[in-house]
Design an enzyme around this catalytic site. Sequence first.
Site, short mmCIF file in Angstrom:
data_model
loop_
_atom_site.label_atom_id
_atom_site.label_comp_id
_atom_site.label_asym_id
_atom_site.label_seq_id
_atom_site.Cartn_x
_atom_site.Cartn_y
_atom_site.Cartn_z
N SER A 163 0.84 -1.19 0.00
CA SER A 163 0.00 0.00 0.00
C SER A 163 0.88 1.25 0.00
O SER A 163 1.73 1.42 -0.88
CB SER A 163 -0.95 -0.05 1.20
OG SER A 163 -1.93 0.93 1.12
N ASP A 335 -8.78 -6.47 -4.55
CA ASP A 335 -8.42 -5.14 -4.01
C ASP A 335 -9.11 -4.07 -4.86
O ASP A 335 -8.78 -3.90 -6.03
CB ASP A 335 -6.90 -4.99 -4.06
CG ASP A 335 -6.41 -3.70 -3.40
OD1 ASP A 335 -7.25 -2.83 -3.06
OD2 ASP A 335 -5.19 -3.56 -3.22
N HIS A 368 -8.02 -5.09 -0.24
CA HIS A 368 -6.75 -4.39 -0.07
C HIS A 368 -5.95 -4.97 1.10
O HIS A 368 -4.73 -5.04 1.06
CB HIS A 368 -7.03 -2.91 0.17
CG HIS A 368 -5.80 -2.06 0.22
ND1 HIS A 368 -4.92 -1.98 -0.83
CD2 HIS A 368 -5.29 -1.28 1.21
CE1 HIS A 368 -3.93 -1.17 -0.50
NE2 HIS A 368 -4.12 -0.74 0.73
#
Lengths: 409, 409
Positions: A163, A335, A368
């Site tokens: 991320s 995601d 995610h």
Amino acid sequence: MDNPPYFAPHLDPTSVGIVTPQTLHFDEPLTLECERVLPSFDLVIETYGELNADKTNAILICHALSGSHHAAGYHSEGDTKAGWWDNLIGNGKAIDTSRFFVVCLNNIGSCHGSTGPTTINPATGEIWGADFPLITIKDWVKTQVMLSDRLGIAKWHAIVGGSMGGMQALQWSVDYPDRLERAVIIASTPKLSAQNIAFNEVARQSILSDPDFHDGWYLKHGTYPRRGLILARMVGHITYITEEAMKAKFGRDLKSGKFMYGYDVEFQVESYLRYQGERFSKNFDANTYLLMTKALDYFDPTRDYTKDELGEKEALKQTLARTKCQFLIVSFTTDWRFTPERSVEIVDALMANDKRVSFVNVGAPHGHDSFLFDIPRYTTAVRGFLNAPVIKRQTGDITPQEISQLARQ
Amino acid sequence: MDNPPYFAPHLDPTSVGIVTPQTLHFDEPLTLECERVLPSFDLVIETYGELNADKTNAILICHALSGSHHAAGYHSEGDTKAGWWDNLIGNGKAIDTSRFFVVCLNNIGSCHGSTGPTTINPATGEIWGADFPLITIKDWVKTQVMLSDRLGIAKWHAIVGGSMGGMQALQWSVDYPDRLERAVIIASTPKLSAQNIAFNEVARQSILSDPDFHDGWYLKHGTYPRRGLILARMVGHITYITEEAMKAKFGRDLKSGKFMYGYDVEFQVESYLRYQGERFSKNFDANTYLLMTKALDYFDPTRDYTKDELGEKEALKQTLARTKCQFLIVSFTTDWRFTPERSVEIVDALMANDKRVSFVNVGAPHGHDSFLFDIPRYTTAVRGFLNAPVIKRQTGDITPQEISQLARQ
């Protein structure tokens, strides 16, 4: 008779065991992208494994929005909560501490010990609070380079992040191409989308509009924007997981088993979200949340290297021409915060530059948040990429571009 | 010389022109699903076109979350803002007021004139406020049946709605199968998903946690939960439009053209969302927003007709066996609030019952909001479905189920 068994997760032989954070003080001034200067700063770090004699086995871990330096192991014998990436970092794990010296730091601007809004501003002797300057991904990378110098690491074996951590790895590869052999960029993106920014803006407005925020001086007022933080986390959390995962977990089950016709919690998913929000609000600093989301929004590794007129695709291609490391890009099928397509943008820009890149789009149901899970295809890809020697291209090798040109003839 | 041209949209021959809402008072008590009783209530309605002599050309329009009775036309000569479905309703339009008598009402619990939290509770002589009972989709349909009786309409030519309006049309088809010939269910769903409920919960918590909400008695306190309404609308709005539409509209453009490193508006999308939120907060009632989102969460047409143990698919199939009307189901490719898959669930349950159903999944870039736009494939489908005679099945006709059985042999 033996003592009764007790929970001692640090005795797990694959765990890095009990770890102690260290605080490193940097006494030199740091000029930030916003042109403000931090006169000095602290970085809190943890390390796992041993640095080899020629200092070539070091891996840097970059954390995401709410992360910290505590990526693996435990802080005491009674500690039942492992570091945030304990699934990946350990003895024989994907990031193998029997081979590598692993360093994880808390970034400045955060709220887990490194210099940030909750620490003391040496110029005033008071808490930085709302006066803390805005930080960018590029600023973090700059402090991480200072950390590398302090540790005597001229070149990292790898820089790894998921991320927002992946954004730091990507920025490293562009800003300091000679200082890393490998970049592992997981569940990330070359730039936020308008929808990403929109969700961040809702989270920020939740905090900014909470009367307990007091323009960022809540600590002086002996309070904190609890309601704002809860809302910010709730909306964030929805984007971290998937529709399918929510459905599997909660469906539309009523908590009480019957309609109550009120605004108390009636659906399991409401209860879960409120719990997530409450817990977060007690453990995270509001000014930090604002700083982190702005750093996300501003992220654009092309800004310093290309002209405004270029399209995004061409700008990314031209920027990534500077990179020298080998890349592993990982995305997750479910995601929807940073979709696989966003990872492919990075892959395409690297391939267009004839760079060495591996890409895996991992089937996973967690959205995610998948980058935090122990998913075999994912951990195998990371392990293999870190353990294998870097592929050095021989002079005279045919390049992928030449192959594709030949194929067109 | 002629007078200078001026903007007179009501002179458009396809417009229904200037319309005047009417208020109908219902003096009989209404028992709601929550078991509370409204002693009496008002419905504000608008009508367009002429009711024919045998009262067989009437179409009922059901509004969505923030909608009202004002679906088409203008309220005065100077009025520049047409009703919310003026794209579809008018002379020669998809819902053709030269053929049909079109009725649109404001539902109870709303804030546009019908009895709701902002109107007077006859029992106390004060504003209903937080005391207004929770309302369900089924309750609305019940009031719409009372409206039908008042208007002398035994059977609607069609009942039409988008989003939450589509849920009302679906509930009608189940609860009062003999009182409609056609149901048009657009961008809707048989039930909310856990993610849908999660987004609604964030919106509710935004309002409930605003100190100006005063447990729903903000009007008595001479205020309103402006910040909560802004946040609620911002998060809602993100789900109404698409990532792609946002990208096309804003990309990542900075408002000021340069980074300001602050929490002022920097990206166009932030500015847009704040504007949407601000505007909404001035025009919508917070208690109504809470009621509407709870009505969405509770929606489940199977509840009264099936046992809890059934799976969702089987429950919907068994429930829709009751229906007698002909259906048009419309979804939009980019709708991620109520995806095309949710529409297909309705279609599949109808087909499994050998019901007459047409389905169109319209390519459109506007996400959930597509149902408000003038999209040729969409409007053509609605027009054709409303204008064509109902297909009566002849005794002895082969059914779709028999065809599929034959195919399997």
